[in-house]
Design a protein around this motif. Sequence first.
Motif, PDB file in Angstrom:
ATOM      1  N   LYS A 149      32.649  27.465  33.998  1.00  0.00           N
ATOM      2  CA  LYS A 149      32.341  28.703  34.892  1.00  0.00           C
ATOM      3  C   LYS A 149      33.060  29.694  34.795  1.00  0.00           C
ATOM      4  CE  LYS A 149      30.634  25.779  39.165  1.00  0.00           C
ATOM      5  NZ  LYS A 149      28.787  26.307  38.085  1.00  0.00           N
ATOM      6  N   ASN A 150      32.921  30.450  34.450  1.00  0.00           N
ATOM      7  CA  ASN A 150      33.879  32.052  34.668  1.00  0.00           C
ATOM      8  C   ASN A 150      34.494  31.897  36.458  1.00  0.00           C
ATOM      9  OD1 ASN A 150      32.780  32.913  32.638  1.00  0.00           O
ATOM     10  ND2 ASN A 150      31.319  34.030  32.809  1.00  0.00           N
ATOM     11  N   ASP A 151      36.083  32.036  36.337  1.00  0.00           N
ATOM     12  CA  ASP A 151      36.233  31.722  37.475  1.00  0.00           C
ATOM     13  C   ASP A 151      37.533  33.455  37.396  1.00  0.00           C
ATOM     14  OD1 ASP A 151      37.109  30.806  39.619  1.00  0.00           O
ATOM     15  OD2 ASP A 151      36.459  28.477  38.832  1.00  0.00           O
ATOM     16  N   SER A 152      38.349  32.572  38.752  1.00  0.00           N
ATOM     17  CA  SER A 152      39.605  33.835  38.789  1.00  0.00           C
ATOM     18  C   SER A 152      40.473  33.133  39.183  1.00  0.00           C
ATOM     19  CB  SER A 152      38.862  35.153  38.916  1.00  0.00           C
ATOM     20  OG  SER A 152      38.730  35.030  40.566  1.00  0.00           O
ATOM     21  N   LEU A 153      41.995  33.735  39.015  1.00  0.00           N
ATOM     22  CA  LEU A 153      43.256  33.382  40.058  1.00  0.00           C
ATOM     23  C   LEU A 153      43.900  34.589  41.075  1.00  0.00           C
ATOM     24  CD1 LEU A 153      45.264  31.359  37.365  1.00  0.00           C
ATOM     25  CD2 LEU A 153      43.841  30.402  39.054  1.00  0.00           C
ATOM     26  N   THR A 154      44.136  34.448  41.499  1.00  0.00           N
ATOM     27  CA  THR A 154      45.021  35.612  42.814  1.00  0.00           C
ATOM     28  C   THR A 154      46.219  35.224  42.338  1.00  0.00           C
ATOM     29  OG1 THR A 154      42.813  35.121  43.813  1.00  0.00           O
ATOM     30  CG2 THR A 154      44.391  36.323  45.221  1.00  0.00           C
ATOM     31  N   CYS A 155      47.098  36.220  42.863  1.00  0.00           N
ATOM     32  CA  CYS A 155      48.012  36.920  42.578  1.00  0.00           C
ATOM     33  C   CYS A 155      48.753  36.974  44.146  1.00  0.00           C
ATOM     34  CB  CYS A 155      48.847  37.961  41.783  1.00  0.00           C
ATOM     35  SG  CYS A 155      50.343  38.353  41.888  1.00  0.00           S
ATOM     36  N   GLY A 182      44.215  37.724  25.052  1.00  0.00           N
ATOM     37  CA  GLY A 182      42.587  37.205  24.609  1.00  0.00           C
ATOM     38  C   GLY A 182      42.066  37.566  25.388  1.00  0.00           C
ATOM     39  N   ASP A 183      40.789  37.082  25.082  1.00  0.00           N
ATOM     40  CA  ASP A 183      39.487  37.394  25.363  1.00  0.00           C
ATOM     41  C   ASP A 183      38.872  36.746  26.238  1.00  0.00           C
ATOM     42  OD1 ASP A 183      39.591  39.236  22.379  1.00  0.00           O
ATOM     43  OD2 ASP A 183      38.056  38.259  21.585  1.00  0.00           O
ATOM     44  N   ARG A 184      39.088  36.022  26.786  1.00  0.00           N
ATOM     45  CA  ARG A 184      38.316  35.092  27.823  1.00  0.00           C
ATOM     46  C   ARG A 184      39.093  35.925  28.820  1.00  0.00           C
ATOM     47  NH1 ARG A 184      38.918  29.800  28.619  1.00  0.00           N
ATOM     48  NH2 ARG A 184      40.945  29.467  28.177  1.00  0.00           N
ATOM     49  N   PHE A 185      40.487  36.400  29.086  1.00  0.00           N
ATOM     50  CA  PHE A 185      41.172  36.875  30.408  1.00  0.00           C
ATOM     51  C   PHE A 185      40.854  38.480  30.308  1.00  0.00           C
ATOM     52  CE2 PHE A 185      42.983  33.401  28.275  1.00  0.00           C
ATOM     53  CZ  PHE A 185      43.168  32.305  28.970  1.00  0.00           C
ATOM     54  N   ALA A 186      41.008  38.627  31.542  1.00  0.00           N
ATOM     55  CA  ALA A 186      40.656  40.019  32.004  1.00  0.00           C
ATOM     56  C   ALA A 186      41.942  40.321  33.596  1.00  0.00           C
ATOM     57  CB  ALA A 186      39.708  40.579  32.529  1.00  0.00           C
ATOM     58  N   TYR A 187      42.402  41.342  33.818  1.00  0.00           N
ATOM     59  CA  TYR A 187      42.874  42.063  34.538  1.00  0.00           C
ATOM     60  C   TYR A 187      42.454  42.473  35.515  1.00  0.00           C
ATOM     61  CZ  TYR A 187      46.640  40.018  31.271  1.00  0.00           C
ATOM     62  OH  TYR A 187      47.561  39.128  30.775  1.00  0.00           O
ATOM     63  N   TRP A 188      43.009  42.094  36.186  1.00  0.00           N
ATOM     64  CA  TRP A 188      42.559  43.676  37.900  1.00  0.00           C
ATOM     65  C   TRP A 188      43.311  43.946  38.610  1.00  0.00           C
ATOM     66  CZ3 TRP A 188      36.385  42.932  39.793  1.00  0.00           C
ATOM     67  CH2 TRP A 188      35.846  42.170  38.665  1.00  0.00           C
ATOM     68  N   GLU A 189      44.227  44.581  37.885  1.00  0.00           N
ATOM     69  CA  GLU A 189      45.000  44.761  38.645  1.00  0.00           C
ATOM     70  C   GLU A 189      45.240  45.421  39.920  1.00  0.00           C
ATOM     71  OE1 GLU A 189      49.483  48.076  37.907  1.00  0.00           O
ATOM     72  OE2 GLU A 189      47.843  47.124  36.258  1.00  0.00           O
ATOM     73  N   ARG A 190      44.699  46.340  40.355  1.00  0.00           N
ATOM     74  CA  ARG A 190      44.215  46.504  42.023  1.00  0.00           C
ATOM     75  C   ARG A 190      44.054  45.263  42.789  1.00  0.00           C
ATOM     76  NH1 ARG A 190      43.794  51.397  44.765  1.00  0.00           N
ATOM     77  NH2 ARG A 190      42.305  50.216  45.571  1.00  0.00           N
ATOM     78  N   LYS A 191      43.125  44.143  42.148  1.00  0.00           N
ATOM     79  CA  LYS A 191      42.662  43.228  43.025  1.00  0.00           C
ATOM     80  C   LYS A 191      44.130  42.315  43.150  1.00  0.00           C
ATOM     81  CE  LYS A 191      38.305  42.366  44.034  1.00  0.00           C
ATOM     82  NZ  LYS A 191      38.321  43.183  45.409  1.00  0.00           N
ATOM     83  N   ARG A 192      44.781  42.554  41.689  1.00  0.00           N
ATOM     84  CA  ARG A 192      45.494  41.160  41.573  1.00  0.00           C
ATOM     85  C   ARG A 192      45.289  39.632  41.691  1.00  0.00           C
ATOM     86  NH1 ARG A 192      49.084  43.223  46.635  1.00  0.00           N
ATOM     87  NH2 ARG A 192      49.201  44.832  45.902  1.00  0.00           N
ATOM     88  N   ILE A 206      44.243  46.694  48.807  1.00  0.00           N
ATOM     89  CA  ILE A 206      44.222  46.026  48.827  1.00  0.00           C
ATOM     90  C   ILE A 206      43.798  44.105  49.365  1.00  0.00           C
ATOM     91  CG2 ILE A 206      46.415  44.376  48.404  1.00  0.00           C
ATOM     92  CD1 ILE A 206      45.988  46.222  46.065  1.00  0.00           C
ATOM     93  N   GLU A 207      43.701  43.517  48.378  1.00  0.00           N
ATOM     94  CA  GLU A 207      43.166  42.259  49.524  1.00  0.00           C
ATOM     95  C   GLU A 207      44.943  41.502  49.922  1.00  0.00           C
ATOM     96  OE1 GLU A 207      42.240  37.857  48.291  1.00  0.00           O
ATOM     97  OE2 GLU A 207      40.022  39.431  47.937  1.00  0.00           O
ATOM     98  N   THR A 216      40.798  40.010  54.594  1.00  0.00           N
ATOM     99  CA  THR A 216      40.821  40.890  54.245  1.00  0.00           C
ATOM    100  C   THR A 216      40.849  42.163  53.315  1.00  0.00           C
ATOM    101  OG1 THR A 216      40.931  41.530  56.344  1.00  0.00           O
ATOM    102  CG2 THR A 216      41.157  43.132  56.344  1.00  0.00           C
ATOM    103  N   VAL A 217      39.976  42.768  53.080  1.00  0.00           N
ATOM    104  CA  VAL A 217      39.514  43.322  52.146  1.00  0.00           C
ATOM    105  C   VAL A 217      39.304  44.939  52.389  1.00  0.00           C
ATOM    106  CG1 VAL A 217      37.034  42.708  50.664  1.00  0.00           C
ATOM    107  CG2 VAL A 217      39.086  44.510  49.529  1.00  0.00           C
ATOM    108  N   ASN A 218      39.689  46.231  52.023  1.00  0.00           N
ATOM    109  CA  ASN A 218      38.805  47.139  53.055  1.00  0.00           C
ATOM    110  C   ASN A 218      38.688  47.889  51.974  1.00  0.00           C
ATOM    111  OD1 ASN A 218      41.276  48.651  52.083  1.00  0.00           O
ATOM    112  ND2 ASN A 218      42.423  47.850  53.270  1.00  0.00           N
TER     113      ASN A 218
END
Length: 496
Positions: free
Chosen positions: A141-147, A171-181, A287-288, A300-302
């Motif tokens: 699946k397409n999944d994610s990790l949270t910092c 790598g191409d399989r990884f993408a960063y969501w900096e604001r959502k960490r 920020i979450e 909570t995410v506003n």
Amino acid sequence: METVSLLLCCVSIALPPWIRADECRDISVQNETPSVNQPFAFNCTYPPLTSGKALVTWYKYPSKIPVSKNMQTRIYQDQNWILFLPLAWGDSGIYQCIINNANMCHRIHINLTVFSETQCVSRNSQVNLSDEYKQILHVGKNDSLTCHLNFPKSCDLDSIKWYKDCKEIKGDRFAYWERKRKLSVSNVSAEDRGNYLCKARLTHAGKQYKVLHRITVNVTENVGHGGIIPKITYPTNNTIEAQLGSTLIVDCNITDTRDNTNLRYWSVSSTLVDIYYKESKRVQEGIETHISFQEHNFYTVNITFLEVKMEDYDHPFTCHAGVSAAYFILKPPVPDFLAYLIGGLLAFAGVAVLVMCIYNIFWIDIALWYRSIFQSPGAIEAVASVIDENIKLCRRLIIIIVSESLGFDLLKNMSEEQIAIYNALIQDGMKVILIEVEKVKNYTVMPESIQYIKQKHGSVHWSGDITEESLCAKTKFWKKVRYCMPPKRFPPSSHA
């Protein structure tokens, strides 16, 4: 585990003298294992209690003294947060926040254990981490990790980087969501298992710190929890009234399982909010944050509107949490007609009072001004009529009262004066102006006719010496005399 329980039993004696232990209810107990020499923060939040007027106070067992609120100290309370800048070895221990609201008291306990500073952990290393530091990726699946780097608004986080087994992730399989960490992982495989690290730069009061978060990642082919989906408690597909040009912050509250990997974000018109407003940045996703409970997490995410504009109305702003979604729609506030009515009546009453005050002070000036402006010319007549009209224009009897020593015997013997007074009193065809040159103390010694005129028409009193200023027509005495005189009339223009 027995040691922790023993310590918690002793926490009750650490409460301030004005808080009774049996009045406080324990909400949760959490374990935290951050690294030494880096910033750490924990938010004492429990939405049913801290969303309203609640007093939050932090303590460290066994001290009865609250944690300082002075931001110059290394450890201080920032709003509902306790903040360490940075952690030291001696900071390990049990911390508690007391939530007081209305007639109840609640407690949240934090068992803080400070570990040695570790930049990264290799694949084969075994680290005893709490549940918050363990996350799961689902194979295929397409999944994610949270910092989970959660800090108060006084702290600014940026330059987030991700590492796996001590190597920076690329790598191409990884993408960063900096604001959502968050780190998105496409097509998860068994090779994605391992020890991860997210590292960021934290700026607070002009000082910069390094902060990191270790994550142990396992992979599984099971969806877990029998397909339980996140629950969005707010928004509820509702409308919100917002004034044009105002600032607005709306929270999205989500309850989800502890090991979930769902993305939580806001969208508008099927586009991410940060992308839709990437140029103006007028609307931004926050920020979450989250708080962990025994069986679930509360997220909570506003979304923040720096300035509400017309184009924001009637568009659904949607909060997403995995497969769950809920929206709100902005509406302009309904006009308060009652307020407008009350305001109009108050304004009218104020103007009326002002007009009455001006009239009471300047009523003579207003009357004289009206006479000078609104005078209508009469028509031409015969000579007798003209003479009669002129007599009518001059028909005022002016009686000047001088010193009492002169007496009024002369007035009794003069036929013209007696006739004039007779016409004024009996026929009522002549108006009388009574002028006192000096203040008359006793009118009873005067003729009854004068007493009657005084009672009916009053008098105009002269005061002061005869000077150039006192002879001016704009003085109060002469204004009163002019007011008592008949209005000035102008003859009409002749016709050809």
